[in-house]
Motif scaffolding. Structure first.
Motif, PDB file in Angstrom:
ATOM      1  N   ARG A  62       0.830  -1.208   0.000  1.00 33.09           N
ATOM      2  CA  ARG A  62       0.000   0.000   0.000  1.00 33.09           C
ATOM      3  C   ARG A  62       0.864   1.258   0.000  1.00 33.09           C
ATOM      4  NH1 ARG A  62      -4.958   1.240   4.143  1.00 33.09           N
ATOM      5  NH2 ARG A  62      -5.579   3.155   3.146  1.00 33.09           N
ATOM      6  N   ASP A  63       1.983   1.227   0.731  1.00 32.13           N
ATOM      7  CA  ASP A  63       2.862   2.394   0.776  1.00 32.13           C
ATOM      8  C   ASP A  63       3.774   2.484  -0.440  1.00 32.13           C
ATOM      9  OD1 ASP A  63       1.811   3.261   3.134  1.00 32.13           O
ATOM     10  OD2 ASP A  63       3.385   2.400   4.386  1.00 32.13           O
ATOM     11  N   LYS A  64       4.042   1.359  -1.080  1.00 32.02           N
ATOM     12  CA  LYS A  64       4.906   1.382  -2.263  1.00 32.02           C
ATOM     13  C   LYS A  64       4.205   2.003  -3.460  1.00 32.02           C
ATOM     14  CE  LYS A  64       7.405  -2.848  -1.206  1.00 32.02           C
ATOM     15  NZ  LYS A  64       7.694  -4.208  -1.666  1.00 32.02           N
ATOM     16  N   TYR A  65       2.922   1.740  -3.598  1.00 32.25           N
ATOM     17  CA  TYR A  65       2.221   2.110  -4.828  1.00 32.25           C
ATOM     18  C   TYR A  65       1.180   3.204  -4.661  1.00 32.25           C
ATOM     19  CZ  TYR A  65       4.220  -2.449  -5.764  1.00 32.25           C
ATOM     20  OH  TYR A  65       5.080  -3.509  -5.862  1.00 32.25           O
ATOM     21  N   THR A  66       0.908   3.643  -3.428  1.00 38.94           N
ATOM     22  CA  THR A  66      -0.048   4.725  -3.213  1.00 38.94           C
ATOM     23  C   THR A  66       0.519   5.732  -2.224  1.00 38.94           C
ATOM     24  OG1 THR A  66      -1.172   3.575  -1.398  1.00 38.94           O
ATOM     25  CG2 THR A  66      -2.048   3.222  -3.609  1.00 38.94           C
ATOM     26  N   VAL A  67      -0.042   6.938  -2.237  1.00 37.06           N
ATOM     27  CA  VAL A  67       0.360   7.993  -1.309  1.00 37.06           C
ATOM     28  C   VAL A  67      -0.887   8.603  -0.686  1.00 37.06           C
ATOM     29  CG1 VAL A  67       2.532   8.583  -2.425  1.00 37.06           C
ATOM     30  CG2 VAL A  67       0.457   9.702  -3.158  1.00 37.06           C
ATOM     31  N   PHE A  68      -0.713   9.231   0.465  1.00 41.13           N
ATOM     32  CA  PHE A  68      -1.814   9.892   1.156  1.00 41.13           C
ATOM     33  C   PHE A  68      -2.194  11.166   0.420  1.00 41.13           C
ATOM     34  CE2 PHE A  68      -3.120  13.277   4.040  1.00 41.13           C
ATOM     35  CZ  PHE A  68      -4.254  12.724   4.585  1.00 41.13           C
ATOM     36  N   THR A  69      -3.478  11.401   0.299  1.00 48.49           N
ATOM     37  CA  THR A  69      -3.999  12.671  -0.197  1.00 48.49           C
ATOM     38  C   THR A  69      -5.338  12.942   0.478  1.00 48.49           C
ATOM     39  OG1 THR A  69      -4.684  13.933  -2.135  1.00 48.49           O
ATOM     40  CG2 THR A  69      -5.046  11.566  -2.219  1.00 48.49           C
ATOM     41  N   PRO A  70      -5.546  14.139   0.985  1.00 50.86           N
ATOM     42  CA  PRO A  70      -6.815  14.425   1.656  1.00 50.86           C
ATOM     43  C   PRO A  70      -7.969  14.625   0.682  1.00 50.86           C
ATOM     44  CG  PRO A  70      -5.426  16.357   1.666  1.00 50.86           C
ATOM     45  CD  PRO A  70      -4.602  15.246   1.086  1.00 50.86           C
ATOM     46  N   HIS A  71      -7.689  14.655  -0.617  1.00 50.99           N
ATOM     47  CA  HIS A  71      -8.716  14.990  -1.599  1.00 50.99           C
ATOM     48  C   HIS A  71      -9.406  13.770  -2.200  1.00 50.99           C
ATOM     49  CE1 HIS A  71      -6.996  18.944  -1.217  1.00 50.99           C
ATOM     50  NE2 HIS A  71      -5.822  18.482  -1.604  1.00 50.99           N
ATOM     51  N   GLU A  72      -8.897  12.568  -1.972  1.00 55.78           N
ATOM     52  CA  GLU A  72      -9.499  11.353  -2.525  1.00 55.78           C
ATOM     53  C   GLU A  72     -10.459  10.727  -1.515  1.00 55.78           C
ATOM     54  OE1 GLU A  72      -9.086   9.854  -5.612  1.00 55.78           O
ATOM     55  OE2 GLU A  72      -8.004  11.652  -6.180  1.00 55.78           O
ATOM     56  N   LYS A  73     -11.324   9.876  -2.014  1.00 56.15           N
ATOM     57  CA  LYS A  73     -12.344   9.262  -1.168  1.00 56.15           C
ATOM     58  C   LYS A  73     -11.738   8.400  -0.062  1.00 56.15           C
ATOM     59  CE  LYS A  73     -16.485   6.422  -1.533  1.00 56.15           C
ATOM     60  NZ  LYS A  73     -17.318   5.625  -2.442  1.00 56.15           N
ATOM     61  N   GLY A  74     -10.792   7.554  -0.382  1.00 56.57           N
ATOM     62  CA  GLY A  74     -10.165   6.691   0.611  1.00 56.57           C
ATOM     63  C   GLY A  74      -8.861   7.256   1.144  1.00 56.57           C
ATOM     64  N   TYR A  75      -8.600   8.525   0.913  1.00 51.15           N
ATOM     65  CA  TYR A  75      -7.388   9.235   1.345  1.00 51.15           C
ATOM     66  C   TYR A  75      -6.107   8.665   0.732  1.00 51.15           C
ATOM     67  CZ  TYR A  75     -10.509  11.323   4.733  1.00 51.15           C
ATOM     68  OH  TYR A  75     -11.541  11.976   5.317  1.00 51.15           O
ATOM     69  N   ARG A  76      -6.204   7.919  -0.354  1.00 56.37           N
ATOM     70  CA  ARG A  76      -5.026   7.403  -1.040  1.00 56.37           C
ATOM     71  C   ARG A  76      -5.207   7.621  -2.536  1.00 56.37           C
ATOM     72  NH1 ARG A  76      -0.705   6.026   2.022  1.00 56.37           N
ATOM     73  NH2 ARG A  76      -0.673   3.846   2.391  1.00 56.37           N
ATOM     74  N   LYS A  77      -4.083   7.831  -3.222  1.00 56.75           N
ATOM     75  CA  LYS A  77      -4.116   7.862  -4.681  1.00 56.75           C
ATOM     76  C   LYS A  77      -2.872   7.165  -5.201  1.00 56.75           C
ATOM     77  CE  LYS A  77      -1.969  12.368  -5.558  1.00 56.75           C
ATOM     78  NZ  LYS A  77      -2.177  13.670  -6.177  1.00 56.75           N
TER      79      LYS A  77
END
Length: 105
Positions: free
Chosen positions: A70-85
């Motif tokens: 999850r950390d290798k391929y996604t990053v945190f963002t407050p703007h997405e539904k699941g807070y990841r993009k």
């Protein structure tokens, strides 16, 4: 305007970015190998005996084999539904250190 010759995004001027919604298997493998190469460089600098503040910060980062997928391929963002993009949606993602995320995300 609404007929057969209506303007498309390309015809309106500007570059049309077509980013896939998920990483391909090849791009994931390239991302993993890039992380491993960075880990090797950090380890080589540590083994040389030179110490800098940036090396201290780099040693605090998790290594590639310690990171969950999850950390290798996604990053945190407050703007997405699941807070990841997807990491490939981040501009210049191949040049940035995106190994840490906020606690709980």
């Amino acid at each position: 305007m609404f007929g057969a010759f209506r303007p498309s995004n390309v015809n309106l001027g500007g570059l049309l970015w077509k980013t896939p919604w998920k990483l391909s298997v090849t791009r994931k493998a390239n991302a993993r190998s890039r992380l491993k190469k960075v880990d090797a460089v950090i380890e080589a600098v540590r083994a040389s005996g030179v110490y800098t503040a940036s090396l201290g910060r780099a040693l605090e980062l998790p290594k590639e084999h310690e990171m969950p997928a999850r950390d290798k391929y996604t990053v945190f963002t407050p703007h997405e539904k699941g807070y990841r993009k997807g990491i490939h949606k981040v501009p210049k993602w191949t040049r940035l250190t995106l190994r840490t995320n906020p606690k709980g995300f």
